[in-house]
Motif scaffolding. Structure first.
Motif, PDB file in Angstrom:
ATOM      1  N   UNK A  41      53.634  49.947  35.475  1.00 21.60           N
ATOM      2  CA  UNK A  41      53.338  49.888  34.039  1.00 21.60           C
ATOM      3  C   UNK A  41      51.838  49.844  33.801  1.00 21.60           C
ATOM      4  N   UNK A  42      51.154  49.006  34.557  1.00 21.13           N
ATOM      5  CA  UNK A  42      49.715  48.816  34.347  1.00 21.13           C
ATOM      6  C   UNK A  42      48.916  50.054  34.725  1.00 21.13           C
ATOM      7  N   UNK A  43      49.357  50.772  35.758  1.00 23.30           N
ATOM      8  CA  UNK A  43      48.657  51.992  36.155  1.00 23.30           C
ATOM      9  C   UNK A  43      48.732  53.055  35.058  1.00 23.30           C
ATOM     10  N   UNK A  44      49.913  53.218  34.491  1.00 23.04           N
ATOM     11  CA  UNK A  44      50.084  54.180  33.402  1.00 23.04           C
ATOM     12  C   UNK A  44      49.248  53.776  32.199  1.00 23.04           C
ATOM     13  N   UNK A  45      49.335  52.470  31.821  1.00 20.97           N
ATOM     14  CA  UNK A  45      48.587  51.979  30.662  1.00 20.97           C
ATOM     15  C   UNK A  45      47.081  52.106  30.874  1.00 20.97           C
ATOM     16  N   UNK A  50      42.113  53.557  29.437  1.00 24.49           N
ATOM     17  CA  UNK A  50      40.849  53.592  30.172  1.00 24.49           C
ATOM     18  C   UNK A  50      39.846  52.546  29.676  1.00 24.49           C
ATOM     19  N   UNK A  51      40.200  51.260  29.790  1.00 21.13           N
ATOM     20  CA  UNK A  51      39.300  50.196  29.342  1.00 21.13           C
ATOM     21  C   UNK A  51      38.114  50.038  30.293  1.00 21.13           C
ATOM     22  N   UNK A  52      37.050  49.446  29.782  1.00 19.97           N
ATOM     23  CA  UNK A  52      35.878  49.182  30.620  1.00 19.97           C
ATOM     24  C   UNK A  52      36.172  48.005  31.537  1.00 19.97           C
ATOM     25  N   UNK A  53      35.868  48.186  32.822  1.00 22.11           N
ATOM     26  CA  UNK A  53      36.082  47.125  33.800  1.00 22.11           C
ATOM     27  C   UNK A  53      34.802  46.880  34.585  1.00 22.11           C
ATOM     28  N   UNK A  54      34.560  45.614  34.907  1.00 25.54           N
ATOM     29  CA  UNK A  54      33.482  45.281  35.820  1.00 25.54           C
ATOM     30  C   UNK A  54      34.050  44.340  36.881  1.00 25.54           C
ATOM     31  N   UNK A  55      33.278  44.001  37.861  1.00 26.26           N
ATOM     32  CA  UNK A  55      33.770  43.197  38.980  1.00 26.26           C
ATOM     33  C   UNK A  55      34.247  41.817  38.535  1.00 26.26           C
ATOM     34  N   UNK A  56      33.534  41.229  37.558  1.00 23.93           N
ATOM     35  CA  UNK A  56      33.906  39.892  37.092  1.00 23.93           C
ATOM     36  C   UNK A  56      35.279  39.910  36.421  1.00 23.93           C
ATOM     37  N   UNK A  57      35.488  40.873  35.512  1.00 22.18           N
ATOM     38  CA  UNK A  57      36.768  40.994  34.820  1.00 22.18           C
ATOM     39  C   UNK A  57      37.883  41.295  35.812  1.00 22.18           C
ATOM     40  N   UNK A  58      37.604  42.166  36.778  1.00 18.77           N
ATOM     41  CA  UNK A  58      38.599  42.522  37.787  1.00 18.77           C
ATOM     42  C   UNK A  58      39.012  41.287  38.594  1.00 18.77           C
ATOM     43  N   UNK A  59      38.035  40.501  39.019  1.00 23.43           N
ATOM     44  CA  UNK A  59      38.318  39.315  39.821  1.00 23.43           C
ATOM     45  C   UNK A  59      39.129  38.287  39.028  1.00 23.43           C
ATOM     46  N   UNK A  60      38.753  38.088  37.771  1.00 22.67           N
ATOM     47  CA  UNK A  60      39.470  37.140  36.913  1.00 22.67           C
ATOM     48  C   UNK A  60      40.931  37.568  36.747  1.00 22.67           C
ATOM     49  N   UNK A  61      41.132  38.872  36.532  1.00 25.76           N
ATOM     50  CA  UNK A  61      42.477  39.388  36.370  1.00 25.76           C
ATOM     51  C   UNK A  61      43.316  39.215  37.625  1.00 25.76           C
ATOM     52  N   UNK A  62      42.740  39.479  38.784  1.00 30.95           N
ATOM     53  CA  UNK A  62      43.468  39.329  40.050  1.00 30.95           C
ATOM     54  C   UNK A  62      43.881  37.873  40.269  1.00 30.95           C
ATOM     55  N   UNK A  63      42.950  36.952  40.036  1.00 33.59           N
ATOM     56  CA  UNK A  63      43.253  35.527  40.202  1.00 33.59           C
ATOM     57  C   UNK A  63      44.359  35.103  39.233  1.00 33.59           C
ATOM     58  N   UNK A  64      44.281  35.573  37.986  1.00 33.90           N
ATOM     59  CA  UNK A  64      45.313  35.273  36.998  1.00 33.90           C
ATOM     60  C   UNK A  64      46.677  35.773  37.469  1.00 33.90           C
ATOM     61  N   UNK A  65      46.701  36.984  38.034  1.00 31.36           N
ATOM     62  CA  UNK A  65      47.949  37.554  38.520  1.00 31.36           C
ATOM     63  C   UNK A  65      48.538  36.771  39.679  1.00 31.36           C
ATOM     64  N   UNK A 184      48.060  42.917  37.456  1.00 27.89           N
ATOM     65  CA  UNK A 184      49.187  43.500  38.187  1.00 27.89           C
ATOM     66  C   UNK A 184      48.869  43.623  39.677  1.00 27.89           C
ATOM     67  N   UNK A 185      47.623  43.949  40.012  1.00 28.56           N
ATOM     68  CA  UNK A 185      47.217  44.036  41.420  1.00 28.56           C
ATOM     69  C   UNK A 185      47.310  42.655  42.066  1.00 28.56           C
ATOM     70  N   UNK A 186      46.831  41.625  41.353  1.00 28.83           N
ATOM     71  CA  UNK A 186      46.923  40.260  41.863  1.00 28.83           C
ATOM     72  C   UNK A 186      48.368  39.821  42.041  1.00 28.83           C
ATOM     73  N   UNK A 187      49.224  40.194  41.087  1.00 23.55           N
ATOM     74  CA  UNK A 187      50.644  39.870  41.171  1.00 23.55           C
ATOM     75  C   UNK A 187      51.290  40.523  42.389  1.00 23.55           C
ATOM     76  N   UNK A 188      51.006  41.811  42.577  1.00 28.35           N
ATOM     77  CA  UNK A 188      51.601  42.551  43.690  1.00 28.35           C
ATOM     78  C   UNK A 188      51.153  41.983  45.037  1.00 28.35           C
ATOM     79  N   UNK A 189      49.843  41.751  45.180  1.00 28.91           N
ATOM     80  CA  UNK A 189      49.318  41.219  46.442  1.00 28.91           C
ATOM     81  C   UNK A 189      49.866  39.827  46.722  1.00 28.91           C
ATOM     82  N   UNK A 190      49.923  38.987  45.662  1.00 31.52           N
ATOM     83  CA  UNK A 190      50.445  37.639  45.829  1.00 31.52           C
ATOM     84  C   UNK A 190      51.906  37.641  46.244  1.00 31.52           C
ATOM     85  N   UNK A 191      52.711  38.467  45.588  1.00 30.73           N
ATOM     86  CA  UNK A 191      54.141  38.554  45.910  1.00 30.73           C
ATOM     87  C   UNK A 191      54.347  39.107  47.316  1.00 30.73           C
TER      88      UNK A 191
END
Length: 284
Positions: A41-45, A50-65, A184-191
């Motif tokens: 779902x997240x890949x399609x969305x 095409x939102x702007x991403x930086x390393x900080x936002x990416x890391x926060x999202x992964x930890x949240x997942x 979603x990446x954090x969720x997948x890796x964690x699971x």
């Protein structure tokens, strides 16, 4: 609009445990399948928006997942001890307490005396409703009591995961479109890490891709609601989907409850709806 987003989340999330139980599998394959669906779902969305991403936002999202995986995996695990119709209301009450505590004390989302009074009354109604739906008409045997203690212990761990997953996004003010792929990446890796030794790659994990798609829809609408109506109101409204899973556990999955317990369940659902409506007034 924020309230509408949160209510869409309620419908989606209120169906997850119910749908997952119907699809089958243990909590390892259920969780892994959900993360696969969420990742798709997240890949399609992501490629559409095409939102702007930086390393900080990416890391926060992964930890949240990753924290979400802790929450969801343990909620699925606790169902084995108490069943859907008992676990979901208790889980809801714990999550509401945690997220509201952060929303009010840390983010100061209720500012006026009126907002505080209405908000506290609403939370009391929702928590009371959740407890009422899980009430038992008679004392269980020793095995039932042991299962209840195990279920509660697992739910406490689940609650820490769920609350952290929501709060960390709000704390760093990451918007929904930015968070959806890293989460979603954090969720997948964690699971994957938590379930790898249990061989989660099976037909049940494939089936539960559907629950991942349902969850992702609810997750996106919650993330869109957070900046509009705040964490306390949006998350509380999203949890009113408890009604779907609680009644579904009894009437669809066939979990045994006495006539008295069914009355308590219906009464609890009414309280939850009332609390959800009252929470809407704190941001009107």
């Amino acid at each position: 609009m924020g309230i509408i987003w949160a209510l869409i989340t309620a419908v989606c999330w209120g169906s997850i445990v119910l749908v997952s139980e119907k699809l089958g599998g243990d909590f390892h394959s259920q969780t892994f399948g959900m993360t696969l669906g969420a990742l798709l779902f997240s890949l399609v969305a992501f490629f559409i928006v095409q939102p702007d991403l930086n390393m900080a936002v990416f890391a926060i999202g992964v930890v949240s997942g990753i924290f979400w995986v802790i929450g969801q995996r343990n909620q699925f695990a606790s169902v084995d001890y108490l069943g859907v119709s008992k676990i979901v209301p208790l889980s809801t009450g714990m999550q509401l307490f945690g997220t509201t505590l952060f929303g009010v004390l840390v983010f100061h989302e209720w500012k006026t005396t009126t907002e505080i009074m209405i908000g506290l009354a609403a939370i009391c109604a929702i928590v009371a409703g959740a407890l009422l739906t899980s009430r038992r008409s008679k004392k269980g045997n020793e095995k039932d009591n042991q299962n209840f203690k195990k279920g509660i212990t697992i739910l406490l761990i689940s609650t820490v995961g769920y609350v952290t997953y929501v709060v960390i996004i709000r704390w760093f003010e990451v918007n929904g479109w930015q968070a959806i792929l890293p989460q979603a990446i954090g969720m997948f890796l964690g699971a994957l890490v938590m379930s790898l030794k249990h061989k989660p790659f099976n037909k049940y994990s494939v089936r539960n891709i559907l629950t991942g798609l349902i969850w992702s829809t609810g997750n996106l609408t919650l993330l869109l609601a957070l900046p509009l109506i705040g964490i306390a109101t949006s998350f509380s409204l999203s949890q009113t989907g408890i009604i779907i899973s609680t009644l579904g556990g009894i009437f669809i999955l066939g979990e045994k409850r006495s006539k008295k317990e069914i009355i308590w369940v219906i009464s609890g659902c009414v309280l939850i709806i009332l609390g959800g409506v009252m929470l809407g007034f704190t941001k009107s």
